[in-house]
Structure formats: structure tokens, C-alpha cells
Write a protein that holds these residues in place. Sequence first.
Motif: not given
Length: 468
Positions: A26-32, A47-59, A104-111
Motif C-alpha cells: 500500500v505504501i509503495l503503490a500510493s507513493s507511485v 521510490y526512495l520516499a516509499a522505501f524510507i516510509a516502508m522501512m520506517s513503518f515496518y520498524a 522526493m515531493f514536488s510540493s507540500i500538497t503532494h506530500q
Amino acid sequence: MKYQKGVLQSRQTTVAMFTRFVDSLVILASSVWVAYYFVELTDAANYLAAFIAMMSFYAICELQHFYVSWRTTPFRMEAWRLSVNWLFAFLVASSADSMLDFNMFSSITHQLTWFGVTWIVLLLYRRLLKMILRAARGRGYNTRQVAIVGAGRLGQELAKRINRSPWMGLNIVGHYDTSDYVESDHPEPIARVLGDLEQLVSDAKDGIIDRVYIALPVSKQAYIASLVNELADTTCSVMYLPDVFTFELLHARSDNLGGLPVISIYSSPMDGSNRILKRAFDLVVGSLILLLISVPMLVIACAVKWTSKGPVFFKQHRYGIDGHPIKVWKFRSMNVMENGDKVTQAKKGDNRLTPIGGFLRRTSLDELPQFINVLQGSMSIVGPRPHAVAHNEEYRKLINGYMLRHLVKPGITGWAQINGWRGETDTLDKMEKRIEFDLDYIRNWSVFLDAKIVFLTIFKGFIDKNAY
């Protein structure tokens, strides 16, 4: 002797393994998907944003023991834990983007859109999974046949909760109890008593029971030890429920000490993040209120000074959190300054009152300077009302649990006050009732309860027939 990491381990299930995989997906798909919506092209940074979030969420989830069986837990608790974990993972990814300047994000709205979309999808798919499992259990799939050892108060409370929650998929076979159990000595149990503990072991060996809940009182420890030993010769899962009804618990919670299970009996809710939330609420709301009442306070101060001799403020010694002494600010409403070993409560028509003292006390306007105490940190906006030291020493000997009200900061208003238990406590019953509401507040504290009490104080807390 080999070192043990911990006696209690979180129970892993097939569903927990499934959610581990889907959470990452879900984290990967929603990021893309969100990145494609905003920039129409995904690159390595997304993809880096998704990877960092995935690893952080899992940890974070692993540290919080989030991936366990939620079969017997309401969804709102699972949703809350998931929301907090995802928020922290999002903050980690956002911090990494800011520090490393990966764009990793084009704008604050994107984020923020990525955060919101991911959070909603995580909640929705878990809710859907819960509904599917509930439907399956309603049709007899993924259910467990359970036996409750004990037909007393604890066993019956367990049976009630299981029957109220069919989504757990637990079917009660019946109660079992010790051979000295007399049915006429107890209210009629939810499920019938099928026999004694020997019968339970026999039924467990016959395979008609999947799970055993031991809900015997603490006085039956010898029976419990013997039963656990006997059930080791079966394939049943065995659960033990501590007899919490033996004690009058106050904000009870489970914890561990080096892997050993611990249950607090008396505990303050103001630990860790709760303390920060409470203080933030006091500072924000207290500052706003003090700003609004600054002019009325100035008028009252002038009136106190003009109508009687003496200081404007009266600072009385009270007990604060943990029983530490504090000085509580009030507008002076009497011609005396009682602050010693004996303090006489105000009575109707009290001749010690100043010309405006009675009005100030009836309307609680004499309490307004206590917002200074709130900003100082010695008091809270909401909490048990602080009593004079002399009254504390008197009532702590008469009312069991009286001093437990000092597990939190005293407040300007409280649960007891908006329920009508303020003013003179000329009988022990009145003080007991006030303490009952104070302890109920501590037992059920939340920021939302504080907000509710502040709101109700506007309508119920200022004027009361018992205040003079």
C-alpha cells in the motif's frame, strides 16, 4: 542458565503475516500513484520516499508489537495504533527529504496528499479484512471453541464480553469450576457449568475445546497450578486472566519488567505522551482564557481592594501532584486568612465573608487567579479540586483511596464539580461522593474528557446551590 529475552511473546498469526506484506504494498503503490498524479512521471526520488516510509513503518510496527493477532481487540484500537505508526513513518520520510534534499515531493500538497491517501487506504483495507473475517466467523469458519475455567465474577464478565463480540469468532462451550463450587452461591452464569476441573481436562483431551481461559480468583492458586500442569497433556491453547476484580483498579494497565508481566493497580495517567498532551492543553487553553478574563480580573481586583482591608490575593497551601505542597491563588473573599492546621469551610451566611466575598464564591470568580497556577505548572485546568492541607490530613484517615486523587495535578474545575459535588462538605458522604468522581476522572482521563469538562463548566460549573 540460558538468558531469556522475555517470558511473554506477542502472538503471530497468518493474518499478521499477510498485513505485513500488504502494508508495504500500500505504501509503495500510493507513493507511485500520487507522484504520477502530481508530476505525471515517477523517478528514483519517489521510490526512495516509499522505501524510507516502508522501512520506517515496518520498524515502528515491530517495536510496537503491532503485527499480532487482533482477533479479540476492537478495530478502533487497531486503527489508532496504525494511525500513530504511519504518522511517525511519514515524519521520518519527510525529515529525510528535508535533510538530504532529495526532492522526493514536488510540493507540500503532494506530500500531504501522499500521507492522507496512504493513511486512508491502510485503514480501509484493514477494515475490509476485519469485515471479511467477521463474516467468515459468522458462518462457522475461523472460529475457536473455548472453555472458561471459573463461573464467578471474572469468568462471567469474560463470558459477557465474548457474547457481546461475535466478531471474535469465539464460541463458549461452557464453564468449568472447582469441585467446591456451589451454584447457589453465585448468580446464574451466562453459559452452563459443565463440570469440575477433571471434567475439563477430559473434554480437552477429547478435542472438543480449542482454547481454555482460566478465570479463577487469586485464592485458587493451587488449583490453577495443578490445572496448568494437567492441560500440558492436551493440544489446547491456555490463557490466564488475572483476577482484576480483587482490587479497585485506578487507571490500570499492563506492562513488563524485563519480560515479566506486570499489572499496575494504582497508576497515574500522566506518563510520557499523556503528560505532554495534558500540559499542551493547559498552556494553550489556559493562555486563551487568561487573555479573555484579564479585564474582568482587573475589575474584581479593584473591587476586592476597595471593599475590604487586606491583600487582593489569598495564597493557600494545598497538595499538588504526588502530594507535593503548592500555593493556590484566589481572590480574597474573607476577612480572615486561614492557612494553618485548622481551616473552617465557608457556610451559608458566613460572617467572615467580605461585602463581595459571597458573590465571588457563589459564581466561582474567586478561582480565576488559579489560571496563573496553571501557567506556572502547579495546577491544571481540569482535575480534582485542591483541598486545604488540613482537610487532606483529616479525610485521608476517613476515606479509603482519598490520596489517590493526587496522582494528577489539581484543577480549577473537575468531573465532581460539574456533576454537582462542589461547595461545603459538611458530611462524610458528600466528601466520599466527591472523591468517587475524582477517581472516576483519573480512571477515564483523556484530552477529550478535559475538553468536555471545560465546555460543561460554562453551563454547570460557575454557579451552584452548594457554593457560598
